[in-house]
Design a protein around this motif. Sequence first.
Motif, PDB file in Angstrom:
ATOM      1  N   UNK A  14       0.856  -1.185   0.000  1.00 57.69           N
ATOM      2  CA  UNK A  14       0.000   0.000   0.000  1.00 57.69           C
ATOM      3  C   UNK A  14       0.895   1.239   0.000  1.00 57.69           C
ATOM      4  N   UNK A  15       0.634   2.216  -0.860  1.00 57.46           N
ATOM      5  CA  UNK A  15       1.436   3.446  -0.829  1.00 57.46           C
ATOM      6  C   UNK A  15       1.434   4.040   0.588  1.00 57.46           C
ATOM      7  N   UNK A  16       2.630   4.368   1.080  1.00 57.78           N
ATOM      8  CA  UNK A  16       2.757   4.850   2.457  1.00 57.78           C
ATOM      9  C   UNK A  16       2.183   6.255   2.600  1.00 57.78           C
ATOM     10  N   UNK A  17       1.699   6.535   3.789  1.00 57.48           N
ATOM     11  CA  UNK A  17       1.218   7.891   4.107  1.00 57.48           C
ATOM     12  C   UNK A  17       2.316   8.735   4.728  1.00 57.48           C
ATOM     13  N   UNK A  18       3.468   8.097   5.035  1.00 53.55           N
ATOM     14  CA  UNK A  18       4.577   8.833   5.650  1.00 53.55           C
ATOM     15  C   UNK A  18       5.266   9.699   4.602  1.00 53.55           C
ATOM     16  N   UNK A  19       5.981  10.686   5.114  1.00 53.01           N
ATOM     17  CA  UNK A  19       6.702  11.616   4.237  1.00 53.01           C
ATOM     18  C   UNK A  19       8.173  11.208   4.133  1.00 53.01           C
ATOM     19  N   UNK A  27       9.696   7.728   6.218  1.00 49.29           N
ATOM     20  CA  UNK A  27       9.390   7.391   7.616  1.00 49.29           C
ATOM     21  C   UNK A  27       9.176   8.647   8.467  1.00 49.29           C
ATOM     22  N   UNK A  28       9.079   9.817   7.821  1.00 51.42           N
ATOM     23  CA  UNK A  28       8.884  11.071   8.570  1.00 51.42           C
ATOM     24  C   UNK A  28       7.395  11.397   8.663  1.00 51.42           C
ATOM     25  N   UNK A  29       7.058  12.265   9.678  1.00 48.71           N
ATOM     26  CA  UNK A  29       5.655  12.639   9.868  1.00 48.71           C
ATOM     27  C   UNK A  29       5.172  13.583   8.773  1.00 48.71           C
ATOM     28  N   UNK A  30       6.073  14.438   8.285  1.00 49.63           N
ATOM     29  CA  UNK A  30       5.711  15.381   7.224  1.00 49.63           C
ATOM     30  C   UNK A  30       6.948  15.687   6.403  1.00 49.63           C
TER      31      UNK A  30
END
Length: 1037
Positions: A1004-1009, A1018-1021
């Motif tokens: 699944x495409x990651x939602x992390x930045x 692996x960053x929050x934004x």
Amino acid sequence: MLLCRVSTVCQTLGRWGRRSQREGGLLRRALSFSSSRCHGVSSEEGNRQPAETGSAQGLYRDTVLLPRTQFPMKLTGQKLLDQELKIQQECGFADLYSWQRERKAKKEFCLHDGPPYANGDPHVGHALNKILKDIRNRFEMLRGRQVHYIPGWDCHGLPIELKALGEFGTGDLGPLQIRQKARAFAEVAIARQKAAFQRWGVMADWNQCYYTYDGAYEAAQLKVFEEMHHKGLIYQDYKPVFWSPSSRTALAEAELEYNPEHVSRAIYATFPLITLPPKIAAQAAGLESVSVLVWTTQPWTIPANQAVCYMPNAQYSVVKRADNSQLLLMATERTASMAALLGTELESVLTLTGPQLEGGICKHPTIPDKEVPLLPANHVTMAKGTGLVHTAPAHGMDDYSVASQFKLSVECMVDEDGKFTELAGPELQSLSVMTEGTDKVISTLKECGALVREEQCVHSYPYDWRTKQPVVIRPSKQWFINTASLKDKAKEALQKVRVLPESARGSLLAMLDRRTYWCISRQRSWGVPIPVFYHRETGEALINKHTVSHIATLFKEKGSDCWWELPIEDLLPAEVLKKSKAGPVTDYVCGKDVLDIWFDSGASWAAVLEEETEGDAEDSESPLSWLPAPLRKPLVAESDSRADVYVEGKDQIGGWFQSSLLTSVAVRNKAPYKSLVVHGFAVSENGEKMSKSLGNVVDPDTVINGGKEPSMPAYGADVLRWWVAESNVFSEVQIGSTSLNSARDSINKLRNTLKFLLGNMQGFDPRVQAVDPKEMHYVDQYMLHLLREFSIKVTDAYSEFDAGRVIRVLQAFITRELSSFYFSIIKDRLYCDPEDSLGRRSCQTVLEEILDGVIRSIAPILPHLAEEVYLHAPGHDQGETLFRSGWIKSSSVWRRPGLEEAVEGACAIRDSFLSSIPGKNAAQYDLTIAIEPSLLFELMESLQEEPTSTSSQLAELMMAARVTLTSKLPRDLPPDALLSHGSFLINLEGGVIREDSTYSVAAVPTSAARCPRCRRYTAQSADCLCPRCQTIVSQAH
């Protein structure tokens, strides 16, 4: 029961992994995340947030541990040449051989050097041979064996004598003057060749070589001669030999080259049958004027004819020509071919068998009143001609055998210049047999009506290998070795010898079969004199163990020039005459012949390999006492004074390989070698033989130092060595700009890999910072396992003289295991983990082992590059060199139960995942891996104990943003999830434990930045660092 065993293995593996984790090592990163806040730029730099990823990356560049090394990725031109010479100097190439001879070693490896001919500049054939030998020697030395390799030169012989006379002018020179000039010429050639061999990086003590003109070598050679003579294997006889009019000397088979395009004037001639064979007299009563029809490609031998031979078990016919009624006798099976050739019908008048021809007598066609018999002979064939063979015993080996059997005359009508003597008659005397003599013989046959047909015949014909001129067969009094009596023993000895390639064994045996005797005397000045004296009146030879031993002692002390320098009273002193029971010295004269150079080189085993017996170390009679003690072949329990291997080109099948075998079997009843390696020739890029006239000669000096043309840059010695190693040396080896450019490019690619390895070991000292394999990441341990397998394959390839396979194994290892797999996985850990973290040091430890293994594996082929890398590599003292520090160091403990299955199982899952996202970045996906409870699931748990992780070893192997490990896929997968499925077979404990497990992967495409420092998602934004990088940067500030 099986499941219990599976569970036990996995529990053990799992406990070991968890224990390592608790101890701060294997399965989690040694980092503490004290804050989950987004860490942006510092207040000192203002409150700017990075607007673009690129600019943000620039802010953290100094916190990323990128590779750094002074090792250059490329060296070209003069810099390359200077570097190679510097390496040779600084790393002690010149002293390496002596160093390894003096160290203690349990085993010895002896490669006996076949002496190259000292008559010219070094060429690519030399390079192919010497480098091939050096690759094996360096490998054996690296793995701890004491290498015995003494380079030698073949210094005598006609080519050197002719070149010396041509260079210095001939004049009326005596033997000593000729020998002086020939020696001077050989010494210059040796110096040039030796310098080239050293530049190529060939390991040897170049101050201690063997030369066949050295007095001690000649003495050892004469001892072989004396032993063979004592056994009756060397004898003097008058028989046909190959004779070179252009060189005015006898030749052995090994000194011939066969020209397949030689053109002869072949003739069909008749011998009138004047006495019918008794067995057919009644049947042929009505037949008159029958003539025997013969065919020959050497019409000049007709005057020397003594018989006409027939095949005993063949059928013959008297046929009548339809065009002129002539009656001809020929083989029945040749009549159809002859009819077509003559252009007329041949009517069979009488048919008879071979034995019925016995007793028939013919009239010689050109010599009045001379009669010649019909005789049976086994050498007659039906392949060509008429099935009846004109026989001139003085000019054919088979013909001579017939003469020996039936007591025929062996009169020689040809002199040393290849011209007819007065025995041939006034019309032929002084005519060259191959030209004007042939013309005259054919015209005489035509005049007397004996010539039936003349034709041009293109066939293979022997030429003098030195002068490139055709030879003749003529009888002369020569010295021979009775190889027929040695043949069976030689074949038996050869069966115990390993031959590479095995296909060459057939050629070796065929060559032995072809040689019934070996002419070893030569009528020249530059060579080892045959130690024989002749009685002035009777011509009887005086030669025995007393005379030969005395001459051998003189040669050792004074050199063989003393044969011409000393008075005969010194060469044949009273005590020797007394022991020989001979008359006064005034009754004798010295012989003038010298030994065949193949006997010179063929006796090299006696001078270089033969062991000393107890007490021989200082004995002047020891064949090795002329060598310094460290260079003599040592007395070790397993040694039997045979070389481990002889390595030469395929032309030596009938040359040095054979002459060495025959002399050794004659004296010691064994071959001088345990193995033979037979390589091909160096040819042009188009597969053509190199020649100056074609302009396709490749000079190794030009290859190394560059030429005048831009197409020939300075490649350096290592490119030349790579070319040798990469080639299939068991066939013809092509060389040209294409192959050399390919070799250079391959080395540059290798340098690129080595530069990466060196760059990532900046600040790492394996002596104090290396991580124990048990504490390493699984993938790091797995690489040690692969490195061990690689080292085993490389060792096996070198042992088989297959340096090409070494290169293929190396390139596959670099491409598949390193570049495509390991390097791509570990870069994040190398660049972005804390410098002294266990994960990073684990990786560096493995990289150092890989670097060490790679440069040692390639060191025998590329010694200059290997030592250059070693100078830059960490972990050893200043001044230490690679070649003095051993072979690839691998350990059996690198192979751990379950390790291979865990990593390869993860890789199988990753391959399924990657196939579901072709052309996309794996780092942008979160994975859910579903495996039902099984051995595979437990193995994956050892790589990721937590249900979900961004920093586990499994996440690292998947190269994904986050990995979730579960027993089944969730039902609420998002609609954009990409599914893939597969299975993996686990095989443990030699097949005792086998399990085929299935798995499913949801991507699944990651939602992390994307983290601006490590570039992982692996960053929050987008403007924040990931938790790991946040901690590292915070600690840095």
